[in-house]
Write an enzyme that holds these catalytic residues in place. Structure first.
Site, short mmCIF file in Angstrom:
data_model
loop_
_atom_site.label_atom_id
_atom_site.label_comp_id
_atom_site.label_asym_id
_atom_site.label_seq_id
_atom_site.Cartn_x
_atom_site.Cartn_y
_atom_site.Cartn_z
N GLU A 179 71.15 14.06 -8.73
CA GLU A 179 70.83 14.59 -10.05
C GLU A 179 70.84 13.49 -11.12
O GLU A 179 71.87 13.22 -11.73
CB GLU A 179 71.82 15.69 -10.46
N LYS A 224 67.50 16.84 -8.01
CA LYS A 224 67.72 17.75 -9.14
C LYS A 224 67.45 16.99 -10.44
O LYS A 224 68.36 16.43 -11.05
CB LYS A 224 69.15 18.31 -9.13
N SER A 266 68.19 22.96 -15.92
CA SER A 266 67.59 23.60 -17.10
C SER A 266 67.86 22.80 -18.38
O SER A 266 67.16 22.99 -19.38
CB SER A 266 68.10 25.03 -17.27
N GLY A 268 68.87 21.70 -21.85
CA GLY A 268 69.12 22.49 -23.05
C GLY A 268 68.06 23.55 -23.31
O GLY A 268 67.97 24.07 -24.43
N ARG A 297 73.87 27.51 -16.93
CA ARG A 297 73.85 28.39 -18.10
C ARG A 297 72.63 29.30 -18.13
O ARG A 297 72.73 30.48 -18.49
CB ARG A 297 73.90 27.52 -19.37
#
Length: 343
Positions: A179, A224, A266, A268, A297
């Site tokens: 990531e 990612k 995702s 922000g 989130r």
């Protein structure tokens, strides 16, 4: 399930499914709980995660894997069932966050390098015994054009750490999620989408060069990345179609076809915008790799608000989680539409 790295990685990007990032640290989940007035106790953290993992339809149909925090990997549900077993029972792969966080990069103000390599071999062996079959390590690249960020040193240091982590994971029989996140919401975040493209391309090229040097099996890893988006404070915000087009162009120029899947973070983005961007990329046609989601989130926020720490609210929270998981599952097949959000 097969223990081959290639088979685990393929299962993690199964068609129409994605990865739930439930690896918030104790400090991060406190911020989430503070929003809804819930005490940050171990039992409340357990109850919240258990509520998600027992969302049968969401977990079975739309979630292929779950990234856990160290505490959660070791926890049992209220009835004594290990939370890992709830995830396995739903047909999803349990995973674990193994990095120790982004720390200041000495000599380079405003930049960070992710730590956690010391002792990682031993920790991975323990996590494997506890049931984890994939891991996650996040590197953070900030753009601040006024200060000349990012530096090549920052990108190189983080890429090298990602590659060493990935090699250690594969040695342990664990699939690494690699990531490298180019931030859209860093301290400045005023960069335009073209700058994000350039830095993301630079970062991914460097990461895959380092993965090659460390002899990482590309078929046994998942990428990612961020999507190519302008900073949140940019004067001009991009249309979803432009985000999808530039993200695909960037990935096709940097990510080898041997990588089985790309599970976007995702960042922000709003819940629905993250879904729309993913849908547009999949609707654009076939790609060398699966394109899916690895959201935290953006999958959990609606469920967290609906739950509010109350047992009576669990069905409503699970319904909210199912909705977001289903919307993203459809987006991973290019089959989402705005109408479905309110159907």
């Amino acid at each position: 399930m097969s223990e081959r790295l290639e088979d685990i990685a393929a299962a993690m990007v199964a068609t129409g499914q994605g990865i739930l990032a439930a690896d918030e640290s104790t400090g991060t989940i406190k911020k989430r709980f503070d929003q809804i007035g819930v005490d940050n106790t171990e039992d409340n953290r357990r109850d919240y995660r258990e509520m998600l993992f027992r969302s049968d339809e969401a977990m079975t149909d739309y979630i292929s894997g779950v990234i856990l925090f160290d505490e959660t990997l070791r926890q049992n549900a209220a009835d004594g069932t290990p939370l890992v077993d709830l995830i396995k029972a739903a047909g999803a792969v349990p995973g674990i966050k193994v990095d120790k966080g982004a720390k200041a990069l000495a000599g380079f103000p405003g930049e960070t390098v992710t730590e956690g390599l010391d002792g990682l071999r031993e920790r991975l062996a323990e996590y494997y015994a506890l049931g984890a079959r994939f891991a996650k390590w996040r590197a953070v690249i900030d753009i601040n054009e006024d200060d000349g960020l990012p530096s090549s040193t920052c990108i190189q240091a983080n890429a090298h750490a990602l590659a060493r982590y990935a090699a250690l994971c594969q040695e342990a029989g664990i699939v690494p999620i690699v990531e490298p996140e180019v931030l859209m919401d860093g301290p400045a975040s005023s960069h335009d989408i073209e700058t994000c493209y350039e830095v993301t391309e630079w970062t991914l090229n460097t990461v895959f060069s380092e993965l090659f040097q460390m002899d990482v099996l590309l078929e046994g890893m998942i990428l990612k990345p961020n999507m190519v988006v302008p900073g949140k404070n940019a004067d001009i915000q991009a249309a979803p179609e432009e985000v999808a087009e530039l993200t695909l162009r960037c990935l096709k120029s940097t990510v080898p076809a041997a990588v089985p899947g790309i599970a976007f973070l995702s960042g922000g983005q709003s819940d629905e915008l993250a879904t729309e961007h993913l849908h547009l990329m999949n609707a654009a046609g076939d790609h060398p790799w699966k394109l899916t989601f690895s959201y935290g989130r953006a999958l959990q926020q609606a469920a967290l608000k609906a739950w509010g720490g109350a047992t009576d609210n669990v069905p409503a929270a699970q319904a909210a989680f199912l909705h977001r998981a289903k919307m993203n599952g459809l987006a991973a097949k290019g089959a989402w539409s705005k109408d479905l959000e309110t159907a």
